[in-house]
Design an enzyme around this catalytic site. Structure first.
Site, PDB file in Angstrom:
ATOM      1  N   MET A   1       0.818  -1.208   0.000  1.00 16.36           N
ATOM      2  CA  MET A   1       0.000   0.000   0.000  1.00 16.36           C
ATOM      3  C   MET A   1       0.856   1.265   0.000  1.00 16.36           C
ATOM      4  O   MET A   1       0.569   2.223  -0.702  1.00 16.36           O
ATOM      5  CB  MET A   1      -0.865  -0.061   1.269  1.00 16.36           C
ATOM      6  CG  MET A   1      -2.210   0.541   1.146  1.00 16.36           C
ATOM      7  SD  MET A   1      -3.050   0.045  -0.358  1.00 16.36           S
ATOM      8  CE  MET A   1      -4.457   1.103  -0.189  1.00 16.36           C
ATOM      9  N   CYS A   2       1.905   1.219   0.817  1.00 19.40           N
ATOM     10  CA  CYS A   2       2.802   2.364   0.968  1.00 19.40           C
ATOM     11  C   CYS A   2       3.371   2.785  -0.387  1.00 19.40           C
ATOM     12  O   CYS A   2       3.435   3.960  -0.724  1.00 19.40           O
ATOM     13  CB  CYS A   2       3.937   1.958   1.899  1.00 19.40           C
ATOM     14  SG  CYS A   2       4.366   3.190   3.105  1.00 19.40           S
ATOM     15  N   THR A   3       3.792   1.781  -1.163  1.00 19.70           N
ATOM     16  CA  THR A   3       4.374   2.029  -2.479  1.00 19.70           C
ATOM     17  C   THR A   3       3.330   2.624  -3.413  1.00 19.70           C
ATOM     18  O   THR A   3       3.571   3.615  -4.109  1.00 19.70           O
ATOM     19  CB  THR A   3       4.897   0.708  -3.080  1.00 19.70           C
ATOM     20  OG1 THR A   3       5.792   0.119  -2.143  1.00 19.70           O
ATOM     21  CG2 THR A   3       5.601   0.939  -4.387  1.00 19.70           C
TER      22      THR A   3
END
Ligand SMILES: [Zn+2]
Length: 480
Positions: free
Chosen positions: A254-256
């Site tokens: 998700m962060c990416t």
């Protein structure tokens, strides 16, 4: 070098639980006058009323006479057929391309007590190969329609349908079956099923109780390629033991996706996962990979996102590929693989033949190519080895890196792992993706180091994921 005894030993190991299967089941004490009862009392659909003369001739050829290929310990008798007809309980997972073939094959081989689980409904595009369905059935549950078709077409067969997810059932449901066959198109579901059967195993003083083993026959197809395998949970290679054989999953943290995209796929996922539910371009309609307007919308958003980050390669075709995660289906491949799987069910249920050991590969992309090999158990398999899993990270590593390892490591390939641990005697969720509010609350942890999170060397992390019904325990080892 392998010594001469080795193959024999391995073969024995595989034979035992199938022997055991027969002992576990309640064998019929009285043989019905099979072959003599031609009068159908209820229109030919009741057990006992429908076994007309010669009905099972094709099956008794295998079960009531010896042959060069029969199992060395096999004693031909009429009992095996009665076991199939009256006692043996089979679970078929999936009522799609493989499932339709499997149900037909099993029912025509004498299996009568069959359950089928499928969470899908029938789509028009299924009808070319899922031959138990008709145009009038479009929109109806696959499991139900398939079961009804078999029951009405094959006298005496009693298929019970479950329009549900495999995850809706607990241990007590799965424990009732003698053999489970999977005809799934999802690796996650396969791994979950594998994990469930491993959780049913019981060990006494570290020794596996063979009566707790439920054999799993797994079939898989993709285009012109397929495989069939026999898994004796706790004894032979399980799905997770051989995870490296599957193509790595396309799954981005998700962060990416949210803040540091590097690939065109990250941009497409951004539009699909984050922008679509937020902007609701078509109202409350969920994203449909077959709707060109929907794909066009995702494509446009992804292109804008890519331009912002100087990423190239976002195309309409790639967008469609990422959104739909297309797996082509070929009817003939399904037929071949389902036939192999049904044969293995028959072999194990009757103990008349030595089962496949243990992995069959089929490929007719160019000519026809097939072979079998013995997939080996992985000593530290996270699903079946009972060996604690080690995680090696420096204390300066960020939680994001641990999460990335869990999802990208070829031997783990988790989907959306939830990581919890015990800190100062309290249970603490470090990261959980599946519940929106918890994801938001725990997201800042991803950018913290393991040290900042208060984790210490030797710390136990409990990881839950959709790929397994059980929590996987990891031990954190700090490297320097
Ligand atoms: Zn394993």
């Amino acid at each position: 070098m392998a010594d001469a005894e080795e193959p024999e030993k391995k073969r024995r190991r595989i034979e035992d639980p199938t022997e055991n299967l027969k002992h576990r089941a309640t064998r019929p004490s009285v043989h019905p006058p099979y072959g003599t009862n031609v009068m159908a009392v209820d229109g030919g659909h009741g057990v006992g009323g429908c076994d007309w003369d010669g009905r099972w001739n094709h099956v008794t050829k295998f079960l009531e006479r010896p042959g060069p290929f029969t199992h060395p310990d096999f004693e031909p008798s009429a009992e095996s057929l009665q076991f199939l007809l009256e006692t043996c309980k089979i679970l078929v997972i999936g009522a799609g391309g493989l499932g339709c073939e499997l149900l037909k094959n099993l029912a025509l081989s004498g299996f009568r007590i069959i359950h089928v689980v499928d969470m899908d409904t029938i789509d028009l595009s299924n009808l070319n190969r899922q031959f138990l369905f008709r145009p009038k059935d479009v929109g109806r549950p696959k499991a139900e329609v398939a079961a009804n078709f078999i029951n009405s077409r094959i006298p005496g067969c009693k298929v019970a349908s479950h329009f549900k997810k495999i995850q809706d059932f607990d241990e007590s449901f799965y424990r009732q079956f003698h053999i489970i066959v999977c005809g799934l198109d999802s690796i996650i579901a396969r791994r979950w099923m594998n994990g469930m059967l491993i959780s049913l195993l019981s060990y006494e003083d570290g020794v596996l109780d063979p009566s707790s083993i439920i054999p799993l026959i797994d079939g898989g197809t993709e285009g012109f390629k397929g495989n069939a395998r026999v898994i004796l949970p706790g004894m032979t290679a399980c799905i997770d033991c051989t995870l490296e054989l599957y193509p790595p999953q396309i799954n981005f943290p998700m962060c990416t996706i949210a803040s540091m995209p590097r690939l065109p796929e990250h941009c497409i996922e951004y539009a699909r996962i984050l922008q679509w539910p937020k902007e609701k371009p078509f109202g409350d309609t969920s994203l449909d990979g077959d709707n060109p307007e929907h794909i066009e919308w995702v494509f446009e958003r992804a292109r804008k996102r890519a331009a912002e980050f100087n990423i190239t390669g976002v195309t309409y075709r790639l967008t469609q590929g990422v959104v739909k995660r297309i797996i082509p289906a070929v009817a003939s491949t399904n037929a071949v693989i389902a036939a192999a799987c049904a044969t293995e069910v028959f072999k194990i249920a009757t103990s008349a033949y030595i089962p496949l050991n243990n992995y069959l590969v089929f490929n007719d992309v160019d000519g026809l190519y097939t072979y079998t090999f013995e997939a080996e158990r992985k000593e530290n398999c996270s699903a079946c080895s009972q060996v604690p899993q080690d995680l090696q990270f420096p204390s300066s590593a960020k939680l994001q890196e641990v999460l990335q390892f869990l999802t990208e490591s070829a031997s783990l390939q988790m989907k959306s792992p939830a990581i919890t641990t015990t800190l100062e005697g309290k249970n603490k969720t470090l990261y959980l993706q599946s519940v929106k509010s918890i994801e938001e609350r725990t997201r800042p942890n991803l950018c913290k180091t393991l040290k900042e999170l208060g984790l210490s060397d030797g710390q136990e992390l409990a990881v839950a994921d959709v790929t397994t019904p059980q929590t996987v325990l990891f031990k954190l080892n700090f490297t320097t």
